[in-house]
Design a protein around this motif. Structure first.
Motif, mmCIF file in Angstrom:
data_model
loop_
_atom_site.group_PDB
_atom_site.id
_atom_site.type_symbol
_atom_site.label_atom_id
_atom_site.label_comp_id
_atom_site.label_asym_id
_atom_site.label_seq_id
_atom_site.Cartn_x
_atom_site.Cartn_y
_atom_site.Cartn_z
ATOM 1 N N GLN A 273 0.835 -1.199 0.000
ATOM 2 C CA GLN A 273 0.000 0.000 0.000
ATOM 3 C C GLN A 273 0.869 1.249 0.000
ATOM 4 O O GLN A 273 1.752 1.413 0.839
ATOM 5 C CB GLN A 273 -0.908 0.006 1.227
ATOM 6 N N GLU A 274 0.610 2.139 -0.956
ATOM 7 C CA GLU A 274 1.286 3.425 -1.005
ATOM 8 C C GLU A 274 0.294 4.528 -0.687
ATOM 9 O O GLU A 274 -0.891 4.274 -0.456
ATOM 10 C CB GLU A 274 1.888 3.632 -2.393
ATOM 11 N N ALA A 275 0.769 5.749 -0.697
ATOM 12 C CA ALA A 275 -0.096 6.867 -0.342
ATOM 13 C C ALA A 275 -1.289 6.991 -1.282
ATOM 14 O O ALA A 275 -2.408 7.289 -0.848
ATOM 15 C CB ALA A 275 0.709 8.164 -0.341
ATOM 16 N N ARG A 276 -1.068 6.739 -2.584
ATOM 17 C CA ARG A 276 -2.144 6.936 -3.559
ATOM 18 C C ARG A 276 -2.421 5.700 -4.410
ATOM 19 O O ARG A 276 -3.191 5.775 -5.369
ATOM 20 C CB ARG A 276 -1.786 8.117 -4.478
ATOM 21 N N SER A 277 -1.819 4.590 -4.090
ATOM 22 C CA SER A 277 -2.010 3.403 -4.926
ATOM 23 C C SER A 277 -1.793 2.129 -4.127
ATOM 24 O O SER A 277 -1.244 2.139 -3.027
ATOM 25 C CB SER A 277 -1.045 3.426 -6.116
ATOM 26 N N LEU A 278 -2.242 1.025 -4.716
ATOM 27 C CA LEU A 278 -2.064 -0.298 -4.124
ATOM 28 C C LEU A 278 -1.527 -1.233 -5.200
ATOM 29 O O LEU A 278 -2.131 -1.390 -6.262
ATOM 30 C CB LEU A 278 -3.397 -0.837 -3.594
ATOM 31 N N GLY A 279 -0.378 -1.836 -4.943
ATOM 32 C CA GLY A 279 0.204 -2.784 -5.876
ATOM 33 C C GLY A 279 0.018 -4.202 -5.371
ATOM 34 O O GLY A 279 0.131 -4.462 -4.166
ATOM 35 N N ARG A 280 -0.312 -5.111 -6.277
ATOM 36 C CA ARG A 280 -0.444 -6.525 -5.917
ATOM 37 C C ARG A 280 0.290 -7.373 -6.943
ATOM 38 O O ARG A 280 0.100 -7.205 -8.148
ATOM 39 C CB ARG A 280 -1.907 -6.958 -5.864
ATOM 40 N N VAL A 281 1.130 -8.288 -6.461
ATOM 41 C CA VAL A 281 1.840 -9.204 -7.347
ATOM 42 C C VAL A 281 1.451 -10.631 -6.978
ATOM 43 O O VAL A 281 1.365 -10.982 -5.800
ATOM 44 C CB VAL A 281 3.373 -9.007 -7.244
ATOM 45 N N THR A 282 1.178 -11.439 -7.998
ATOM 46 C CA THR A 282 0.838 -12.844 -7.800
ATOM 47 C C THR A 282 2.005 -13.690 -8.279
ATOM 48 O O THR A 282 2.454 -13.546 -9.419
ATOM 49 C CB THR A 282 -0.433 -13.229 -8.567
ATOM 50 N N VAL A 283 2.491 -14.556 -7.406
ATOM 51 C CA VAL A 283 3.682 -15.362 -7.666
ATOM 52 C C VAL A 283 3.309 -16.836 -7.698
ATOM 53 O O VAL A 283 2.497 -17.296 -6.889
ATOM 54 C CB VAL A 283 4.753 -15.119 -6.576
ATOM 55 N N ASP A 284 3.903 -17.571 -8.626
ATOM 56 C CA ASP A 284 3.758 -19.025 -8.635
ATOM 57 C C ASP A 284 4.731 -19.585 -7.596
ATOM 58 O O ASP A 284 5.942 -19.530 -7.792
ATOM 59 C CB ASP A 284 4.093 -19.571 -10.017
ATOM 60 N N PRO A 285 4.253 -20.114 -6.470
ATOM 61 C CA PRO A 285 5.165 -20.560 -5.413
ATOM 62 C C PRO A 285 6.023 -21.760 -5.804
ATOM 63 O O PRO A 285 7.026 -22.025 -5.145
ATOM 64 C CB PRO A 285 4.221 -20.902 -4.249
ATOM 65 N N LYS A 286 5.643 -22.480 -6.863
ATOM 66 C CA LYS A 286 6.422 -23.642 -7.269
ATOM 67 C C LYS A 286 7.656 -23.259 -8.076
ATOM 68 O O LYS A 286 8.655 -23.981 -8.076
ATOM 69 C CB LYS A 286 5.560 -24.604 -8.082
ATOM 70 N N THR A 287 7.587 -22.112 -8.785
ATOM 71 C CA THR A 287 8.689 -21.728 -9.666
ATOM 72 C C THR A 287 9.265 -20.358 -9.351
ATOM 73 O O THR A 287 10.319 -20.002 -9.867
ATOM 74 C CB THR A 287 8.225 -21.714 -11.128
ATOM 75 N N SER A 288 8.575 -19.574 -8.550
ATOM 76 C CA SER A 288 8.912 -18.183 -8.214
ATOM 77 C C SER A 288 8.614 -17.226 -9.366
ATOM 78 O O SER A 288 8.963 -16.046 -9.294
ATOM 79 C CB SER A 288 10.378 -18.024 -7.781
ATOM 80 N N ALA A 289 7.960 -17.701 -10.440
ATOM 81 C CA ALA A 289 7.641 -16.846 -11.581
ATOM 82 C C ALA A 289 6.533 -15.852 -11.221
ATOM 83 O O ALA A 289 5.610 -16.175 -10.468
ATOM 84 C CB ALA A 289 7.202 -17.689 -12.780
#
Length: 321
Positions: A273-289
């Motif tokens: 969470q930032e002051a004016r935005s929200l970033g979300r990253v989805t990671v494959d836990p099996k490969t780290s991709a």
């Protein structure tokens, strides 16, 4: 015999055997992620295929280790050297366990690395963002290093190619079109091109220091910088491992847990969470991709606007098309 059974011969005889065994166990578990792995509690039995694959990887590494040091020199090999080899094997087993699905993750608070909940057979104790990122560092480091003339990214919008000189190409109706030079990636105060990736430090502490250093334009958040390097560059496995571990030191990173991306693929999500935005990253836990990155404006004139960047695959290639 398990990988844990080859206890070093120290010449002490039976006297002090208990103390030696305790020291051996401490040495054996002296590798990144050991505390988190032990804190995960009991896990359910993986499938026979997953377990076989995990053990095969460790067995291959063990065989290679034995072949490399020959026979008859175990007693003459210092304990420190043997322990270092063994830590590598246990680290590989940690990566294999994650790949086999033996570890699951749930939200334990922003930036928390402390496991919560109770561990029972068939489930694990919940782990925080720090634990997940450190686990992904181990998985990333276990990937094989490859090379190629171009870095290909396959997205829902189509295929793009990046040359080592940062020339950018897109495919349209089966034909490649050069779109000019791609801007360098921002990482802290540095602007890094393809060649610069190999010159960038892989030390997690130094990478974290760079991420915490204000950028010249100060327009890209540290979380976004790290995510871009992980999901948009031909970074080496060692560099990706270092970046994952560095991200574990960023404040405000929250573990969301198991999610599905816009194509239905399962992964583990992190938010920042930032002051004016929200970033979300989805990671494959099996490969780290990196599977998907979502950027949402939470205030200002663009409030509510959401941008999705879904990566179907990426990797090296020697030709365009």
């Amino acid at each position: 015999m398990s990988p844990y059974d080859d206890v070093e011969q120290t010449g002490m005889g039976t006297h002090g055997a208990k103390e030696s065994g305790m020291d051996e166990r401490a040495t054996l578990l002296d590798f990144p992620g050991a505390d988190e792995l032990m804190a995960a509690g009991q896990v359910g039995e993986p499938s026979a295929q997953a377990l076989s694959g995990a053990l095969a990887r460790v067995g291959t590494a063990a065989a290679a280790e034995a072949a490399g040091r020959g026979t008859g020199d175990v007693a003459a090999t210092p304990v420190r050297r043997l322990s270092a080899r063994r830590r590598v094997l246990v680290g590989m087993f940690t990566a294999a366990a994650v790949a086999a699905g033996a570890v699951t993750y749930a939200n334990a608070g922003a930036g928390s690395a402390a496991p919560t909940g109770t561990g029972t057979r068939g489930e694990t104790r919940a782990a925080g963002a720090g634990v997940f990122l450190n686990d992904m560092s181990t998985v990333a480091a276990s990937q094989s290093a490859t090379t190629g003339k171009y870095w290909k990214t396959h997205t829902k919008a189509g295929d793009t190619y990046l040359s080592q000189s940062m020339d950018f190409y897109v495919m349209n109706d089966g034909k490649a079109y050069k779109k000019g030079r791609r801007p360098d990636w921002q990482f802290g105060p540095k602007n890094v091109d393809w060649k610069g990736l190999d010159q960038l430090t892989t030390d997690p502490a130094k990478l974290l220091q760079l991420l915490r250093t204000p950028a010249k334009t100060n327009d890209i958040a540290p979380f976004d910088q790290a995510t871009a390097l992980l999901g948009d560059t031909p970074a080496s496995p060692k560099l990706r491992a270092g970046v994952f571990k560095a991200m574990a030191g960023l404040k405000g990173v929250r573990l969301v847990g198991a999610v599905k991306d816009s194509t239905g693929r399962g992964g583990t999500a992190l938010e920042f969470q930032e002051a004016r935005s929200l970033g979300r990253v989805t990671v494959d836990p099996k490969t780290s991709a990196i599977l998907e990155y979502t950027f949402t404006w939470t205030s200002g004139p663009s409030k509510g606007k959401v941008t999705h960047d879904t990566i179907l695959s990426m990797g090296f290639t020697d030709r365009i098309g």
